[in-house]
Design a protein around this motif. Structure first.
Motif, PDB file in Angstrom:
ATOM      1  N   GLN A  79      74.746  44.450   9.658  1.00 59.55           N
ATOM      2  CA  GLN A  79      73.829  43.298   9.694  1.00 59.55           C
ATOM      3  C   GLN A  79      74.173  42.375  10.875  1.00 59.55           C
ATOM      4  O   GLN A  79      73.278  41.870  11.553  1.00 59.55           O
TER       5      GLN A  79
ATOM      6  N   GLY B 239      61.427  32.773   0.291  1.00 61.64           N
ATOM      7  CA  GLY B 239      62.708  32.493   0.943  1.00 61.64           C
ATOM      8  C   GLY B 239      62.693  32.864   2.411  1.00 61.64           C
ATOM      9  O   GLY B 239      63.267  32.156   3.242  1.00 61.64           O
TER      10      GLY B 239
ATOM     11  N   GLN C 119      71.791  35.080   1.864  1.00 63.62           N
ATOM     12  CA  GLN C 119      72.300  35.697   3.092  1.00 63.62           C
ATOM     13  C   GLN C 119      73.217  34.773   3.895  1.00 63.62           C
ATOM     14  O   GLN C 119      73.699  35.137   4.966  1.00 63.62           O
TER      15      GLN C 119
ATOM     16  N   HIS D 257      76.595  36.195   4.981  1.00 64.44           N
ATOM     17  CA  HIS D 257      76.515  37.234   6.010  1.00 64.44           C
ATOM     18  C   HIS D 257      76.272  36.628   7.401  1.00 64.44           C
ATOM     19  O   HIS D 257      76.769  37.141   8.398  1.00 64.44           O
TER      20      HIS D 257
ATOM     21  N   VAL E  30      66.264  33.454   6.684  1.00 58.97           N
ATOM     22  CA  VAL E  30      66.676  34.204   5.489  1.00 58.97           C
ATOM     23  C   VAL E  30      66.701  33.283   4.280  1.00 58.97           C
ATOM     24  O   VAL E  30      66.646  32.054   4.413  1.00 58.97           O
TER      25      VAL E  30
ATOM     26  N   LYS F 209      65.227  42.528  -6.611  1.00 59.10           N
ATOM     27  CA  LYS F 209      64.687  43.855  -6.889  1.00 59.10           C
ATOM     28  C   LYS F 209      65.643  44.658  -7.751  1.00 59.10           C
ATOM     29  O   LYS F 209      65.257  45.617  -8.394  1.00 59.10           O
TER      30      LYS F 209
ATOM     31  N   LEU G 150      65.389  36.615  14.832  1.00 57.61           N
ATOM     32  CA  LEU G 150      65.600  37.976  14.306  1.00 57.61           C
ATOM     33  C   LEU G 150      65.779  37.894  12.810  1.00 57.61           C
ATOM     34  O   LEU G 150      66.520  37.041  12.310  1.00 57.61           O
ATOM     35  N   SER G 151      65.093  38.776  12.098  1.00 54.58           N
ATOM     36  CA  SER G 151      65.431  38.918  10.683  1.00 54.58           C
ATOM     37  C   SER G 151      65.121  40.334  10.213  1.00 54.58           C
ATOM     38  O   SER G 151      64.476  41.110  10.927  1.00 54.58           O
TER      39      SER G 151
ATOM     40  N   GLY H 290      60.295  36.055  -4.226  1.00 51.76           N
ATOM     41  CA  GLY H 290      61.518  35.473  -3.659  1.00 51.76           C
ATOM     42  C   GLY H 290      61.654  35.851  -2.191  1.00 51.76           C
ATOM     43  O   GLY H 290      61.937  35.005  -1.331  1.00 51.76           O
TER      44      GLY H 290
ATOM     45  N   LYS I 148      68.862  34.786  -9.542  1.00 48.71           N
ATOM     46  CA  LYS I 148      67.829  34.864  -8.503  1.00 48.71           C
ATOM     47  C   LYS I 148      66.859  36.005  -8.796  1.00 48.71           C
ATOM     48  O   LYS I 148      67.239  37.005  -9.414  1.00 48.71           O
TER      49      LYS I 148
ATOM     50  N   ALA J 166      64.460  28.576  -0.866  1.00 48.47           N
ATOM     51  CA  ALA J 166      65.498  29.481  -0.367  1.00 48.47           C
ATOM     52  C   ALA J 166      66.082  30.316  -1.498  1.00 48.47           C
ATOM     53  O   ALA J 166      66.717  31.331  -1.271  1.00 48.47           O
TER      54      ALA J 166
HETATM   55  P1  TYM Z   1      66.869  41.612   1.304  1.00 44.14           P
HETATM   56  O1  TYM Z   1      66.124  42.819   1.725  1.00 44.14           O
HETATM   57  O2  TYM Z   1      67.605  41.650   0.009  1.00 44.14           O
HETATM   58  O3  TYM Z   1      65.910  40.344   1.230  1.00 44.14           O
HETATM   59  C1  TYM Z   1      65.023  39.997   2.273  1.00 44.14           C
HETATM   60  C2  TYM Z   1      64.964  38.491   2.411  1.00 44.14           C
HETATM   61  O4  TYM Z   1      64.526  37.885   1.183  1.00 44.14           O
HETATM   62  C3  TYM Z   1      65.424  36.844   0.811  1.00 44.14           C
HETATM   63  N1  TYM Z   1      65.486  36.761  -0.654  1.00 44.14           N
HETATM   64  C4  TYM Z   1      65.247  35.639  -1.367  1.00 44.14           C
HETATM   65  N2  TYM Z   1      64.931  34.388  -0.993  1.00 44.14           N
HETATM   66  C5  TYM Z   1      64.732  33.467  -1.974  1.00 44.14           C
HETATM   67  N3  TYM Z   1      64.834  33.752  -3.295  1.00 44.14           N
HETATM   68  C6  TYM Z   1      65.156  35.002  -3.721  1.00 44.14           C
HETATM   69  N4  TYM Z   1      65.234  35.262  -5.018  1.00 44.14           N
HETATM   70  C7  TYM Z   1      65.377  36.010  -2.740  1.00 44.14           C
HETATM   71  N5  TYM Z   1      65.700  37.325  -2.803  1.00 44.14           N
HETATM   72  C8  TYM Z   1      65.755  37.770  -1.521  1.00 44.14           C
HETATM   73  C9  TYM Z   1      66.759  37.265   1.406  1.00 44.14           C
HETATM   74  O5  TYM Z   1      67.617  36.156   1.562  1.00 44.14           O
HETATM   75  C10 TYM Z   1      66.341  37.874   2.722  1.00 44.14           C
HETATM   76  O6  TYM Z   1      66.188  36.888   3.718  1.00 44.14           O
HETATM   77  N6  TYM Z   1      71.044  41.861   4.067  1.00 44.14           N
HETATM   78  C11 TYM Z   1      69.614  41.521   4.098  1.00 44.14           C
HETATM   79  C12 TYM Z   1      68.808  42.352   5.068  1.00 44.14           C
HETATM   80  C13 TYM Z   1      69.263  42.318   6.488  1.00 44.14           C
HETATM   81  C14 TYM Z   1      69.106  41.220   7.387  1.00 44.14           C
HETATM   82  C15 TYM Z   1      69.607  41.686   8.633  1.00 44.14           C
HETATM   83  C16 TYM Z   1      68.618  39.922   7.246  1.00 44.14           C
HETATM   84  C17 TYM Z   1      69.827  43.350   7.167  1.00 44.14           C
HETATM   85  N7  TYM Z   1      70.022  42.969   8.485  1.00 44.14           N
HETATM   86  C18 TYM Z   1      69.632  40.855   9.753  1.00 44.14           C
HETATM   87  C19 TYM Z   1      68.641  39.092   8.379  1.00 44.14           C
HETATM   88  C20 TYM Z   1      69.129  39.562   9.612  1.00 44.14           C
HETATM   89  C21 TYM Z   1      69.058  41.772   2.704  1.00 44.14           C
HETATM   90  O7  TYM Z   1      69.570  42.560   1.948  1.00 44.14           O
HETATM   91  O8  TYM Z   1      67.870  41.151   2.467  1.00 44.14           O
END
Ligand code: TYM
Length: 332
Positions: free
Chosen positions: A134, A24, A152, A155, A148, A200, A7-8, A20, A197, A186
């Motif tokens: 989450q 990641g 993350q 979390h 992820v 957005k 699940l993600s 990213g 990092k 990652a």
């Molecule tokens: P979000 O939407 O910010 O990011 C989505 C995924 O991208 C990864 N990520 C990165 N990985 C490497 N380098 C980076 N610079 C980078 N920026 C973002 C994040 O680690 C993520 O895997 N809280 C989560 C969303 C969420 C979720 C969940 C994830 C809600 N429910 C259940 C897993 C399971 C989030 O804000 O991701």
């Protein structure tokens, strides 16, 4: 490996996912859908914790779905859905809020960072309770693994703590999930500020490589990426964060090892190296962007795919909610 539940989720909070997100998380999503039972969720309810622009939000949810399919998530192989289509997320989210302690929620660094940016008084309650929603996203599907990025990790730890606490107090209800976090990729860094990092919510778009950006825009961003002192293309995260980040990106997309790349660019200087990175990134993203734009031409089809995913997701999620309610002593 036997079939595992995956699940993600990803937030539809910008016009495009960035590199990213892809390196990641999303690249792993694609790989893990083969031979596993994968559930991938566009977490639109989580996106409500920031500024809400209804027209933009709708567009971004659909663009998210188009990008996920374009980059290789197959709605036949995995269950692709939108969080708000499956009401069980809210149902279990509330239960998780009643299991979590205020102190542990208060320790979440992402909440601290995000609320600090806008000023603590303007942060919403939903931003504070976000990690409990989450946790619900993950536990509803009895996930073994959660692919992820590094940011993350905390979390996922909280999710494990909440599930363990619930199980020991109310009886076995949830599988304890594990994060699936890559060793390389990652954490991809901002091209302009390579110690932060790629994000957005970053102050300037110049450091963020977006899937939906034009090739020209991405070439420009890579060519103006901050580099480091010296002129050798070598991987050294401390002394050369900019070049190391570009090496990670090149290697993850081209499949070449970092040491091969170091050899290839020995004595060549940063300019040649950046041109090569630009070429790899742009050629990798080009077909993804084109396919996403094509998919966006038919919104009705995208919505139909998402509804199909939600039906499958609901059948798993509703069983978990029923079990949870029963174990809590609620009358069914
Ligand atoms: P979000 O939407 O910010 O990011 C989505 C995924 O991208 C990864 N990520 C990165 N990985 C490497 N380098 C980076 N610079 C980078 N920026 C973002 C994040 O680690 C993520 O895997 N809280 C989560 C969303 C969420 C979720 C969940 C994830 C809600 N429910 C259940 C897993 C399971 C989030 O804000 O991701």
């Amino acid at each position: 490996m036997s079939t595992k539940r995956i699940l993600s989720g990803i937030q539809p909070t910008s016009d495009s996912f960035h590199l990213g997100n892809y390196l990641g998380a999303l690249k792993q999503w694609v790989e893990l859908q083969d031979g596993n039972d994968a559930f991938y969720c566009i977490v639109d309810l989580h996106a409500l914790t920031g500024d809400i622009d209804p027209t933009l939000l709708r567009k971004r949810i659909l663009t998210s779905a188009a990008q996920l399919i374009a980059l290789g998530i197959s709605p036949e192989k995995s269950t692709l859905f939108v969080q708000s289509h499956v009401a069980e997320h809210n149902q279990l989210g509330w239960i998780m809020e009643c299991i979590a302690g205020f102190g542990e929620a208060n320790r979440m660094t992402q909440f601290k960072d995000k609320s600090a940016k806008g000023g603590a008084d303007s942060a919403r309650v939903g931003l504070f309770t976000y990690p409990m929603l989450q946790a619900a996203d993950i536990l509803l599907y009895q996930a073994h693994y959660v692919p992820v990025g590094e940011d993350q990790r905390q979390h996922i730890e909280l999710t494990r703590d909440l599930a363990t606490r619930f199980n020991s107090r109310f009886g076995e209800t949830f599988r304890i999930p594990e994060g699936h976090i890559l060793k390389s990729g990652a954490k991809i860094y901002d091209l302009q500020e390579p110690t932060n990092k790629m994000s957005k919510s970053s102050g300037s778009a110049a450091g963020v490589l977006e899937i939906m950006d034009t090739p020209e825009a991405n070439i420009k961003k890579i060519k103006s990426a901050t580099t480091d002192a010296g002129r050798e293309v070598t991987f050294d995260e401390k002394e050369k964060p900019g070049i190391s980040n570009l090496l990670t990106i090149h290697s993850a997309l081209s499949g070449e090892s970092i040491s091969n790349l170091e050899n290839q660019f020995a004595g060549k200087g940063y300019g040649d190296f950046k041109s090569a990175v630009a070429e790899v990134v742009v050629e990798y993203l080009r077909p993804i962007r084109e396919r996403a734009l094509e998919l966006l031409q038919d919104e009705a089809h995208l919505v139909k795919v998402l509804h199909g995913g939600a039906d499958k997701a609901r059948s798993v999620a509703s069983a978990t909610v029923a079990d949870t309610y029963k174990n809590l002593g609620l009358v069914l």
